[in-house]
Design a protein around this motif. Structure first.
Motif, PDB file in Angstrom:
ATOM      1  N   UNK A 168       8.860   5.201   1.419  1.00  0.00           N
ATOM      2  CA  UNK A 168       8.208   4.813   0.170  1.00  0.00           C
ATOM      3  C   UNK A 168       6.828   4.200   0.407  1.00  0.00           C
ATOM      4  N   UNK A 169       6.676   3.346   1.398  1.00  0.00           N
ATOM      5  CA  UNK A 169       5.384   2.707   1.670  1.00  0.00           C
ATOM      6  C   UNK A 169       4.344   3.756   2.036  1.00  0.00           C
ATOM      7  N   UNK A 170       4.707   4.662   2.941  1.00  0.00           N
ATOM      8  CA  UNK A 170       3.780   5.721   3.346  1.00  0.00           C
ATOM      9  C   UNK A 170       3.418   6.617   2.164  1.00  0.00           C
ATOM     10  N   UNK A 171       4.435   6.991   1.375  1.00  0.00           N
ATOM     11  CA  UNK A 171       4.190   7.888   0.238  1.00  0.00           C
ATOM     12  C   UNK A 171       3.232   7.237  -0.768  1.00  0.00           C
ATOM     13  N   UNK A 172       3.434   5.963  -1.048  1.00  0.00           N
ATOM     14  CA  UNK A 172       2.585   5.288  -2.029  1.00  0.00           C
ATOM     15  C   UNK A 172       1.137   5.210  -1.534  1.00  0.00           C
ATOM     16  N   UNK A 173       0.950   4.961  -0.237  1.00  0.00           N
ATOM     17  CA  UNK A 173      -0.403   4.935   0.324  1.00  0.00           C
ATOM     18  C   UNK A 173      -1.060   6.309   0.214  1.00  0.00           C
ATOM     19  N   UNK A 174      -0.305   7.349   0.550  1.00  0.00           N
ATOM     20  CA  UNK A 174      -0.856   8.707   0.491  1.00  0.00           C
ATOM     21  C   UNK A 174      -1.128   9.129  -0.962  1.00  0.00           C
ATOM     22  N   UNK A 175      -0.275   8.708  -1.868  1.00  0.00           N
ATOM     23  CA  UNK A 175      -0.501   9.031  -3.287  1.00  0.00           C
ATOM     24  C   UNK A 175      -1.764   8.357  -3.803  1.00  0.00           C
ATOM     25  N   UNK A 176      -1.983   7.111  -3.404  1.00  0.00           N
ATOM     26  CA  UNK A 176      -3.200   6.416  -3.831  1.00  0.00           C
ATOM     27  C   UNK A 176      -4.439   7.123  -3.292  1.00  0.00           C
ATOM     28  N   UNK A 177      -4.357   7.569  -2.042  1.00  0.00           N
ATOM     29  CA  UNK A 177      -5.488   8.278  -1.432  1.00  0.00           C
ATOM     30  C   UNK A 177      -5.749   9.604  -2.147  1.00  0.00           C
ATOM     31  N   UNK A 178      -4.685  10.366  -2.419  1.00  0.00           N
ATOM     32  CA  UNK A 178      -4.839  11.654  -3.109  1.00  0.00           C
ATOM     33  C   UNK A 178      -5.416  11.468  -4.502  1.00  0.00           C
TER      34      UNK A 178
END
Length: 415
Positions: free
Chosen positions: A361-371
């Motif tokens: 979840x932490x990684x996904x949220x960071x990547x979603x913010x970047x995208x």
């Protein structure tokens, strides 16, 4: 179920839309047989769309160029310009909307409208108003055929009867006799396979079909679609059920000088980023990636399960995994003519279920913010200003914004 007592629907179908838009935009093409093709200077391809002048020689949509040139030696091949068709589509909608409200846009060249009680009284005048407005404010080389009927399905069939530039009106008291002379392929919902199935049941023409009972139609179709078609053909007010979004994807024919696995991967990568961007904008996550490559004789495909994601990093990582598997099964020197990617098994964003075992979840949220930050910058400047990795579209551009009869491209498809 309600059965209208008068005409209630209009269905509009533009005549030879892509070719007529080209002729309107380019005076040198007017009155000449033209065929729209994917690329300039390529002979081993097909005519995507033909003008009315070309159709008089027998040229058809999706016909091999060599065959088209054989029956129409003077055929002018015109490379597609999808953004021109998108802009023409939007302009035409605005002009038609100034005459009456548009109920639904069915494709880039078809739409339907509901009629109020005044419009039902004089459909000929309404049709003339629409055609006159298109001719005046868009151009006389773009024409349309219009059907009026008690429901949308019948209006669509009616609109095909007097092409090009015709107007056909079917009142309830014209039904069902007006349908008797029509071939099955004039009826949406009856394809070649269904026609064979009808023949196997002793039904060979529209009169045979219209004598059936609704339940019999349902049995032949093996689902409720047959019963719904019966009611539509008999003039009932049938409303299409709300469809759920099932996928986001893009496909692309590769230019002849880019038909290698290396180039195909580069294009697949850009197509996938575009599909993921559209998916995020619409508020979805995907849990499956499907990839396919098509050669002249064989097609290959594979898929990868995703942990319910929407960010570019996750889908591009999955693409690399799938591509490595494809390279193992595909011939080394295969010429890839077409490549496509699809994000499927969708979930609405606010209904995402996290994978407890994966714990990403932490990684996904960071990547979603970047995208999403990248999406915001690109949207602000209306171009692919920031991308993950190289972004070199193929010749001709229109990556993800190709001719499409079913999906209307938006401006982002051309970044």
């Amino acid at each position: 179920m309600r059965k209208p007592e008068t005409i209630e629907r209009l269905y509009l179908d533009f005549d030879g839309f892509f070719a007529s838009v080209e002729q309107q935009a380019r005076p040198a093409l007017r009155g000449k047989p033209i065929g729209i093709v994917p690329f300039e200077g390529v002979k081993t391809t097909c005519v995507i769309a033909a003008s009315s002048e070309a159709k008089q020689f027998g040229v058809k949509n999706v016909m091999n160029v060599a065959d088209a040139k054989r029956i129409c030696p003077g055929l002018i091949l015109v490379p597609q310009t999808p953004d021109l068709y998108r802009r023409a589509h939007n302009t035409l909608l605005a002009e038609i909307g100034a005459v009456l409200p548009i109920d639904a846009v069915k494709s880039i060249d078809e739409l339907t409208c509901r009629l109020d009680r005044h419009q039902r009284l004089d459909p000929e005048r309404l049709s003339a108003q629409i055609k006159d407005r298109i001719s005046r404010y868009v151009g006389p080389y773009i024409t349309c055929s219009i059907g009026f009927a008690p429901n949308r399905h019948l209006a669509k069939i009616a609109g095909k009867q007097d092409k090009p530039n015709g107007t056909t009106i079917w009142h309830p008291n014209d039904l069902p006799n007006v349908l008797h002379p029509l071939p099955f392929d004039d009826i949406p919902g009856i394809g070649s396979r269904m026609e064979r199935r009808l023949g196997a049941n002793g039904i060979f023409n529209m009169e045979d079909l219209l004598r059936l009972e609704p339940k019999h139609m349902r049995k032949i179709w093996r689902n409720v679609s047959g019963e719904r078609l019966w009611y539509a053909l008999h003039g009932y007010d049938i409303q299409a059920g709300k469809s759920e979004r099932g996928m986001f994807g893009h496909g692309r024919v590769l230019p002849p000088d880019m038909r290698s696995m290396v180039n195909a991967f580069s294009i697949a990568r850009m197509l996938l980023v575009k599909a993921a961007r559209r998916m995020r904008t619409a508020g979805y996550y995907a849990s499956r990636l499907m990839v396919w490559c098509q050669g002249f004789e064989h097609s290959f495909g594979d898929q990868q399960k995703l942990p319910i994601v929407s960010d570019d990093h996750a889908v591009l990582t999955a693409l690399r995994t799938v591509w490595l598997r494809l390279e193992l099964i595909m011939p080394k020197h295969l010429k890839v003519v077409r490549v496509g990617v699809t994000l499927g098994d969708l979930s609405i964003a606010d209904q995402r279920q996290l994978d407890m075992l994966l714990d990403d979840d932490v990684e996904r949220r960071n990547e979603e913010r970047l995208s999403k930050a990248i999406d915001h910058l690109n949207r602000k400047y209306s171009k692919s200003l920031v991308t993950r990795g190289p972004w070199i579209p193929p010749k001709g551009g229109h990556l993800g914004g190709k001719i499409s009869y079913t999906r209307i491209p938006n401006s982002e498809d051309f970044w």
